[in-house]
Design a protein around this motif. Structure first.
Motif, PDB file in Angstrom:
ATOM      1  N   ILE A  89     -36.380 -67.881  52.936  1.00  0.00           N
ATOM      2  CA  ILE A  89     -35.413 -68.604  52.120  1.00  0.00           C
ATOM      3  C   ILE A  89     -35.864 -68.436  50.669  1.00  0.00           C
ATOM      4  O   ILE A  89     -37.020 -68.728  50.345  1.00  0.00           O
ATOM      5  N   ARG A  90     -34.952 -67.954  49.820  1.00  0.00           N
ATOM      6  CA  ARG A  90     -35.277 -67.758  48.404  1.00  0.00           C
ATOM      7  C   ARG A  90     -34.487 -68.734  47.561  1.00  0.00           C
ATOM      8  O   ARG A  90     -33.340 -69.056  47.860  1.00  0.00           O
ATOM      9  N   MET A  91     -35.114 -69.170  46.482  1.00  0.00           N
ATOM     10  CA  MET A  91     -34.440 -70.066  45.540  1.00  0.00           C
ATOM     11  C   MET A  91     -35.082 -69.914  44.167  1.00  0.00           C
ATOM     12  O   MET A  91     -36.031 -69.159  43.999  1.00  0.00           O
ATOM     13  N   GLN A  92     -34.546 -70.645  43.184  1.00  0.00           N
ATOM     14  CA  GLN A  92     -35.085 -70.629  41.834  1.00  0.00           C
ATOM     15  C   GLN A  92     -35.622 -72.007  41.495  1.00  0.00           C
ATOM     16  O   GLN A  92     -35.226 -73.001  42.117  1.00  0.00           O
ATOM     17  N   PRO A  93     -36.497 -72.098  40.502  1.00  0.00           N
ATOM     18  CA  PRO A  93     -37.068 -73.411  40.179  1.00  0.00           C
ATOM     19  C   PRO A  93     -36.038 -74.395  39.622  1.00  0.00           C
ATOM     20  O   PRO A  93     -36.244 -75.604  39.674  1.00  0.00           O
ATOM     21  N   LYS A  94     -34.912 -73.915  39.119  1.00  0.00           N
ATOM     22  CA  LYS A  94     -33.888 -74.795  38.552  1.00  0.00           C
ATOM     23  C   LYS A  94     -32.830 -75.167  39.581  1.00  0.00           C
ATOM     24  O   LYS A  94     -31.671 -75.322  39.250  1.00  0.00           O
ATOM     25  N   ILE A  95     -33.217 -75.329  40.843  1.00  0.00           N
ATOM     26  CA  ILE A  95     -32.263 -75.587  41.913  1.00  0.00           C
ATOM     27  C   ILE A  95     -31.746 -77.029  41.833  1.00  0.00           C
ATOM     28  O   ILE A  95     -32.495 -77.958  41.510  1.00  0.00           O
ATOM     29  N   GLU A  96     -30.466 -77.203  42.099  1.00  0.00           N
ATOM     30  CA  GLU A  96     -29.855 -78.535  42.082  1.00  0.00           C
ATOM     31  C   GLU A  96     -30.213 -79.306  43.353  1.00  0.00           C
ATOM     32  O   GLU A  96     -30.581 -78.713  44.365  1.00  0.00           O
ATOM     33  N   LYS A  97     -30.060 -80.616  43.286  1.00  0.00           N
ATOM     34  CA  LYS A  97     -30.453 -81.483  44.403  1.00  0.00           C
ATOM     35  C   LYS A  97     -29.696 -81.136  45.693  1.00  0.00           C
ATOM     36  O   LYS A  97     -30.291 -81.017  46.760  1.00  0.00           O
ATOM     37  N   ARG A 124     -37.755 -66.119  36.708  1.00  0.00           N
ATOM     38  CA  ARG A 124     -37.187 -65.088  35.843  1.00  0.00           C
ATOM     39  C   ARG A 124     -37.461 -65.438  34.391  1.00  0.00           C
ATOM     40  O   ARG A 124     -37.328 -66.599  33.986  1.00  0.00           O
ATOM     41  N   GLY A 125     -37.831 -64.435  33.617  1.00  0.00           N
ATOM     42  CA  GLY A 125     -38.005 -64.607  32.177  1.00  0.00           C
ATOM     43  C   GLY A 125     -39.014 -65.674  31.823  1.00  0.00           C
ATOM     44  O   GLY A 125     -40.148 -65.662  32.275  1.00  0.00           O
ATOM     45  N   ARG A 126     -38.560 -66.632  31.013  1.00  0.00           N
ATOM     46  CA  ARG A 126     -39.458 -67.682  30.496  1.00  0.00           C
ATOM     47  C   ARG A 126     -39.862 -68.697  31.562  1.00  0.00           C
ATOM     48  O   ARG A 126     -40.769 -69.492  31.337  1.00  0.00           O
ATOM     49  N   GLU A 127     -39.164 -68.683  32.690  1.00  0.00           N
ATOM     50  CA  GLU A 127     -39.531 -69.602  33.782  1.00  0.00           C
ATOM     51  C   GLU A 127     -40.961 -69.349  34.250  1.00  0.00           C
ATOM     52  O   GLU A 127     -41.608 -70.240  34.776  1.00  0.00           O
ATOM     53  N   LYS A 135     -43.909 -75.324  42.145  1.00  0.00           N
ATOM     54  CA  LYS A 135     -44.740 -76.121  43.052  1.00  0.00           C
ATOM     55  C   LYS A 135     -44.054 -77.442  43.370  1.00  0.00           C
ATOM     56  O   LYS A 135     -44.066 -77.904  44.516  1.00  0.00           O
ATOM     57  N   VAL A 136     -43.418 -78.042  42.364  1.00  0.00           N
ATOM     58  CA  VAL A 136     -42.694 -79.308  42.573  1.00  0.00           C
ATOM     59  C   VAL A 136     -41.546 -79.104  43.566  1.00  0.00           C
ATOM     60  O   VAL A 136     -41.339 -79.919  44.470  1.00  0.00           O
ATOM     61  N   VAL A 137     -40.809 -77.992  43.429  1.00  0.00           N
ATOM     62  CA  VAL A 137     -39.686 -77.713  44.337  1.00  0.00           C
ATOM     63  C   VAL A 137     -40.196 -77.533  45.762  1.00  0.00           C
ATOM     64  O   VAL A 137     -39.613 -78.067  46.716  1.00  0.00           O
ATOM     65  N   LEU A 138     -41.300 -76.798  45.936  1.00  0.00           N
ATOM     66  CA  LEU A 138     -41.859 -76.596  47.282  1.00  0.00           C
ATOM     67  C   LEU A 138     -42.318 -77.922  47.894  1.00  0.00           C
ATOM     68  O   LEU A 138     -42.133 -78.160  49.089  1.00  0.00           O
ATOM     69  N   ASP A 139     -42.892 -78.789  47.066  1.00  0.00           N
ATOM     70  CA  ASP A 139     -43.306 -80.109  47.560  1.00  0.00           C
ATOM     71  C   ASP A 139     -42.091 -80.938  47.990  1.00  0.00           C
ATOM     72  O   ASP A 139     -42.152 -81.669  48.982  1.00  0.00           O
TER      73      ASP A 139
END
Length: 183
Positions: A89-97, A124-127, A135-139
């Protein structure tokens, strides 16, 4: 040892072999020629079952029937083995709730099916300067799995791999054994 690797009758290279007859009785050490002749008298084959022993162990039996039994046993073992697949499963750190809840539901479904899941966050980029957000998203994913009552084991915690942060989650033993394959 596979049945195709077994040597029979005149293919046996040793001078002397330890012979076991068709009934399972030990006949002792014989020359290969005598053992093959003994097997021919009974209308059976001399099969080398343990070539690494000193002297090699040979059994007198019907080779065709023996090979059939071995292949049948192999098919049965293959049917009963449990194959674990790795889903990602792939996602980005700016994922919505809501998207995070949906992804965690998919992860829970994969775990219920008995599959391992690799959860990846792509930067991506500056992220890339803010990997702590990943790490917060994975938690949060792990917290939602626990909330939903999904049994899991964390095989590998959050690790950076190039531009991706990933973790591997596997089903818990009690969870994986109770589910059936879905088609």
């Amino acid at each position: 040892m596979a049945t195709k690797d077994l040597r029979i009758n005149k293919q046996i290279r040793a001078r002397e072999v330890f012979v076991i007859d068709a009934d399972g009785n030990q006949k002792g050490i014989m020359s290969v020629y005598d053992a093959v002749a003994f097997a021919d008298e009974q209308g059976l084959d001399l099969v080398e079952v343990s070539p690494n022993a000193r002297p090699p162990v040979c059994k007198i039996l019907d080779y065709g029937k023996y090979r059939y039994e071995q292949e049948k046993r192999m098919r049965e073992a293959k049917k009963n083995q449990n194959i674990i697949k790795m889903k990602e499963i792939r996602m980005q750190p700016k994922i919505e709730k809501h998207d995070l809840e949906t992804k965690s539901k998919f992860i829970g479904d994969f775990l219920d099916e008995g599959n391992k899941v690799k959860v990846s966050i792509r930067f991506r980029g500056r992220e890339l300067a803010h990997t702590e957000l990943g790490k917060v998203v994975l938690d949060k994913i792990l917290a939602q799995l626990t909330e939903n009552g999904v049994g899991y084991n964390l095989d590998r915690g959050a690790v950076m791999e190039g531009r991706m942060m990933s973790m591997i989650v596997s089903p818990s033993k009690s969870n994986a054994g109770s589910t059936k394959k879905k088609n």
